[in-house]
Design a protein around this motif. Structure first.
Motif, mmCIF file in Angstrom:
data_model
loop_
_atom_site.group_PDB
_atom_site.id
_atom_site.type_symbol
_atom_site.label_atom_id
_atom_site.label_comp_id
_atom_site.label_asym_id
_atom_site.label_seq_id
_atom_site.Cartn_x
_atom_site.Cartn_y
_atom_site.Cartn_z
ATOM 1 N N VAL A 100 0.870 -1.169 0.000
ATOM 2 C CA VAL A 100 0.000 0.000 0.000
ATOM 3 C C VAL A 100 0.906 1.218 0.000
ATOM 4 N N ILE A 101 0.649 2.135 -0.912
ATOM 5 C CA ILE A 101 1.450 3.350 -1.017
ATOM 6 C C ILE A 101 0.589 4.532 -0.611
ATOM 7 N N GLY A 102 1.143 5.378 0.224
ATOM 8 C CA GLY A 102 0.436 6.567 0.656
ATOM 9 C C GLY A 102 1.290 7.803 0.475
ATOM 10 N N PHE A 103 0.638 8.928 0.285
ATOM 11 C CA PHE A 103 1.326 10.216 0.258
ATOM 12 C C PHE A 103 0.761 11.024 1.416
ATOM 13 N N LEU A 104 1.629 11.348 2.371
ATOM 14 C CA LEU A 104 1.223 12.029 3.587
ATOM 15 C C LEU A 104 1.795 13.432 3.628
ATOM 16 N N SER A 105 0.931 14.389 3.847
ATOM 17 C CA SER A 105 1.352 15.769 4.060
ATOM 18 C C SER A 105 0.712 16.225 5.356
ATOM 19 N N THR A 106 1.533 16.493 6.358
ATOM 20 C CA THR A 106 1.019 16.943 7.644
ATOM 21 C C THR A 106 1.890 18.075 8.164
ATOM 22 N N ALA A 107 1.246 19.106 8.687
ATOM 23 C CA ALA A 107 1.991 20.285 9.133
ATOM 24 C C ALA A 107 1.147 21.090 10.111
ATOM 25 N N PRO A 108 1.823 21.783 11.013
ATOM 26 C CA PRO A 108 1.088 22.683 11.898
ATOM 27 C C PRO A 108 0.635 23.905 11.108
ATOM 28 N N VAL A 109 -0.468 24.487 11.509
ATOM 29 C CA VAL A 109 -0.927 25.721 10.888
ATOM 30 C C VAL A 109 -0.360 26.852 11.740
ATOM 31 N N VAL A 110 0.809 27.345 11.317
ATOM 32 C CA VAL A 110 1.541 28.374 12.061
ATOM 33 C C VAL A 110 2.218 29.327 11.091
ATOM 34 N N GLU A 111 2.601 30.471 11.597
ATOM 35 C CA GLU A 111 3.436 31.397 10.838
ATOM 36 C C GLU A 111 4.887 30.970 11.017
ATOM 37 N N GLY A 112 5.697 31.187 10.025
ATOM 38 C CA GLY A 112 7.115 30.854 10.142
ATOM 39 C C GLY A 112 7.406 29.417 9.763
ATOM 40 N N SER A 113 8.583 28.961 10.133
ATOM 41 C CA SER A 113 9.048 27.628 9.756
ATOM 42 C C SER A 113 8.245 26.521 10.429
ATOM 43 N N MET A 114 7.924 25.504 9.651
ATOM 44 C CA MET A 114 7.238 24.326 10.152
ATOM 45 C C MET A 114 8.197 23.157 10.292
ATOM 46 N N ALA A 115 9.465 23.353 9.916
ATOM 47 C CA ALA A 115 10.429 22.258 9.810
ATOM 48 C C ALA A 115 10.562 21.434 11.086
ATOM 49 N N GLY A 116 10.626 22.078 12.225
ATOM 50 C CA GLY A 116 10.793 21.349 13.475
ATOM 51 C C GLY A 116 9.640 20.409 13.763
ATOM 52 N N GLU A 117 8.435 20.870 13.552
ATOM 53 C CA GLU A 117 7.250 20.037 13.798
ATOM 54 C C GLU A 117 7.105 18.949 12.743
ATOM 55 N N VAL A 118 7.414 19.282 11.488
ATOM 56 C CA VAL A 118 7.357 18.268 10.431
ATOM 57 C C VAL A 118 8.391 17.179 10.715
ATOM 58 N N ALA A 119 9.564 17.560 11.219
ATOM 59 C CA ALA A 119 10.591 16.576 11.574
ATOM 60 C C ALA A 119 10.063 15.606 12.634
ATOM 61 N N LYS A 120 9.290 16.095 13.590
ATOM 62 C CA LYS A 120 8.683 15.226 14.606
ATOM 63 C C LYS A 120 7.743 14.214 13.947
ATOM 64 N N ALA A 121 6.983 14.672 12.965
ATOM 65 C CA ALA A 121 6.050 13.789 12.260
ATOM 66 C C ALA A 121 6.804 12.705 11.493
ATOM 67 N N VAL A 122 7.860 13.102 10.802
ATOM 68 C CA VAL A 122 8.663 12.130 10.047
ATOM 69 C C VAL A 122 9.313 11.141 11.010
ATOM 70 N N ASP A 123 9.835 11.637 12.114
ATOM 71 C CA ASP A 123 10.476 10.769 13.106
ATOM 72 C C ASP A 123 9.498 9.738 13.659
ATOM 73 N N ALA A 124 8.238 10.095 13.786
ATOM 74 C CA ALA A 124 7.224 9.169 14.307
ATOM 75 C C ALA A 124 7.061 7.940 13.410
ATOM 76 N N LEU A 125 7.377 8.066 12.137
ATOM 77 C CA LEU A 125 7.251 6.942 11.209
ATOM 78 C C LEU A 125 8.230 5.815 11.525
#
Length: 103
Positions: free
Chosen positions: A3-28
């Protein structure tokens, strides 16, 4: 089955989302999935929809924000075990050359 999925998840914030997106990727990493992260989302391969949903949910929940936006697109081709890489390879074959990408 793959099964192949495309996941896009991000906080709705101003500025960089990189730190939070990194947490999401790390959870995988807690799941038996393979993944490749790109600039607009992460392609995930799993053996079942249950595993894919569990990994996507963990990524969503890993983001620490008041508001989180998540999109999950699923390709569940039940008669095939072809990995995502083969889909890309088929496009390259049709092009007759490698697809351009940023290094």
């Amino acid at each position: 089955m793959t099964v192949i999925g495309f996941l896009s998840t991000a906080p709705v914030v101003e500025g960089s989302m990189a730190g939070e997106v990194a947490k999401a990727v790390d959870a995988l990493e807690e799941f038996d999935v393979t993944y490749e992260t790109g600039p607009m989302g992460t392609t995930i391969e799993a053996e079942s929809t249950e595993e894919l949903f569990a990994a996507a949910r963990a990524a969503h929940e890993a983001i620490d924000a008041d508001r989180v936006s998540t999109v999950l697109k699923i390709d569940d081709k039940r008669e095939s075990d072809r990995p995502a890489r083969e889909k890309v390879d088929a496009v390259v074959e049709e092009l007759g050359r490698p697809a351009k990408h940023r290094e």
